[in-house]
Design a protein around this motif. Sequence first.
Motif, mmCIF file in Angstrom:
data_model
loop_
_atom_site.group_PDB
_atom_site.id
_atom_site.type_symbol
_atom_site.label_atom_id
_atom_site.label_comp_id
_atom_site.label_asym_id
_atom_site.label_seq_id
_atom_site.Cartn_x
_atom_site.Cartn_y
_atom_site.Cartn_z
ATOM 1 N N LEU A 131 15.111 40.173 -2.653
ATOM 2 C CA LEU A 131 14.904 40.877 -3.920
ATOM 3 C C LEU A 131 14.016 42.104 -3.713
ATOM 4 O O LEU A 131 14.288 43.184 -4.252
ATOM 5 N N SER B 5 16.050 34.665 -15.695
ATOM 6 C CA SER B 5 15.160 33.807 -14.907
ATOM 7 C C SER B 5 14.203 32.990 -15.762
ATOM 8 O O SER B 5 13.506 32.111 -15.254
ATOM 9 N N GLN C 50 21.061 42.508 -9.367
ATOM 10 C CA GLN C 50 19.844 41.705 -9.160
ATOM 11 C C GLN C 50 18.867 41.868 -10.329
ATOM 12 O O GLN C 50 18.250 40.906 -10.769
ATOM 13 N N THR D 218 8.045 32.471 -14.502
ATOM 14 C CA THR D 218 8.903 32.727 -13.347
ATOM 15 C C THR D 218 8.145 33.605 -12.361
ATOM 16 O O THR D 218 7.422 34.510 -12.762
ATOM 17 N N LYS D 219 8.303 33.343 -11.086
ATOM 18 C CA LYS D 219 7.626 34.134 -10.056
ATOM 19 C C LYS D 219 8.404 35.412 -9.718
ATOM 20 O O LYS D 219 7.838 36.368 -9.195
ATOM 21 N N SER D 220 9.688 35.423 -10.014
ATOM 22 C CA SER D 220 10.546 36.537 -9.608
ATOM 23 C C SER D 220 10.122 37.871 -10.219
ATOM 24 O O SER D 220 10.184 38.923 -9.572
ATOM 25 N N LEU E 89 17.606 38.905 -13.263
ATOM 26 C CA LEU E 89 16.213 38.557 -13.561
ATOM 27 C C LEU E 89 15.987 38.294 -15.050
ATOM 28 O O LEU E 89 15.068 37.564 -15.425
ATOM 29 N N ILE F 39 8.483 35.804 -4.462
ATOM 30 C CA ILE F 39 9.427 36.725 -5.112
ATOM 31 C C ILE F 39 10.794 36.677 -4.450
ATOM 32 O O ILE F 39 11.827 36.685 -5.141
ATOM 33 N N GLY F 40 10.799 36.644 -3.132
ATOM 34 C CA GLY F 40 12.047 36.668 -2.371
ATOM 35 C C GLY F 40 12.176 37.965 -1.602
ATOM 36 O O GLY F 40 12.179 39.052 -2.198
#
Length: 327
Positions: free
Chosen positions: A318, A130, A123, A97-99, A127, A314-315
Motif C-alpha cells: 500500500l 476498511s 487501492q 483500522t491501521k490502513s 480503503l 499499513i502494508g
Amino acid sequence: MRLLTAAVTSIALTLGAQAVSAAPIELKFSHVVAENTPKGQMAIKFRDLVAERMGDKVEVKVFPNSQLFGDNKVLEAMLLGDVQMAAPSLSKFQKYTKSLQIFDLPFLFKDMDAVERFQQSEQGQELLNSLRKRGLVGLGYLHNGMKQLSASEPLRVPSDASGKKFRIMTSDVLQAQFEAVDAVPLKKPFSEVFTLLQTKAIDGQENTWSNIYSKKFHEVQPYITESNHGVLDYLVVTSAEFWSGLDEDVRAELKQALDEAIAYGNKISDDKAAEDRQAIIDSGRSEVIEISDAERQQWVDAMKPVWKQFEDEIGADLIEAAAQSNQ
C-alpha cells in the motif's frame, strides 16, 4: 356505535402512521472547523443540495466548530446514533483500522495531485471499506491540503525542532514523526490549539493554510515553515447501521449530493490554500519561511524512517502504491 368507533380508531391510526412516515429523516452532520473552511463549505453545500432535491424527505443539520462533538468523540457518538455524519481527519481512524495511517506518513505525497491520484485509485477506494467491520462506512475523501509547521521560533532544519512541544492529532504515526526530529508531540483536541499556542503551553503545531488562517493560529505563531511535509485530509463517514437502514433510493440521492458537495469542497480547498497563505503573509503577523531544497531534504532524511516503522501495520504494498502516485 362500536363499528363507528372502530372505524374512527382505524382512520386515526392510519393518519398517525402516515404522519410518522412523512416525518423527515434527520441527519446531523458534526465537524470541528469553522464554516469558512473547505470542510465547512462542503457541509453547507451538502445540506443545501439535499434540501433542494429531497425536500421534506431528509433534513440535514450541520454543527460546526465542535458544537456537538470533537473528533475524538464523534465516531463513538455515531455508533450510538447520536450523530449521522462526520468528516474527521484521517488520523482519527487508527483505532478502527491501521490502513488509513498511510495518510499520516511524512513526505509520502509530493502534492495534492498525488494525493488525489492515490485516493481515486483502486487501492485508495478499497480503503473506504476498511471500516465496515467496525460499524462505519467511508463515503468519500475531502481535501484540506498539505501541512505546514508553525512555531514560536524559526524552523529551518530538523535540529530547530529539538525539544520543542508540538500539538498533534491522535496518531501514532504523527507522534513518531515528531519524535524522529527529537521534538515532543502532545495529543490535544483541535478546539484547544489556539489557547495552547496563545499561552505558550506548546511551541508549535502542524496544519494546512486554511486551518491556520481560519483559526487565527498565525496571530499567535510568529513563524510558519512552508514544509508541505504531509497531507491533512478528511474521511466523510457514517454508521453502517444508519446507512443500510435507508431506502435504496434515499441512499442513492444522498450519495450523489455528497459526491457533488465533496467535489465542491475540494475545489475550495485548492483555491483557499493559495489565498489563505497570501492572507497570512499580508497580515504581517507571522513570517512564512521558505526552506531550500537542501534544508527540505534534511527533514525528509530525518522523518522517512517512519515509513519503515509502520510498514507492517499499513502494508508495504500500500505504501509503495501511494509513493507511485507521485509519478
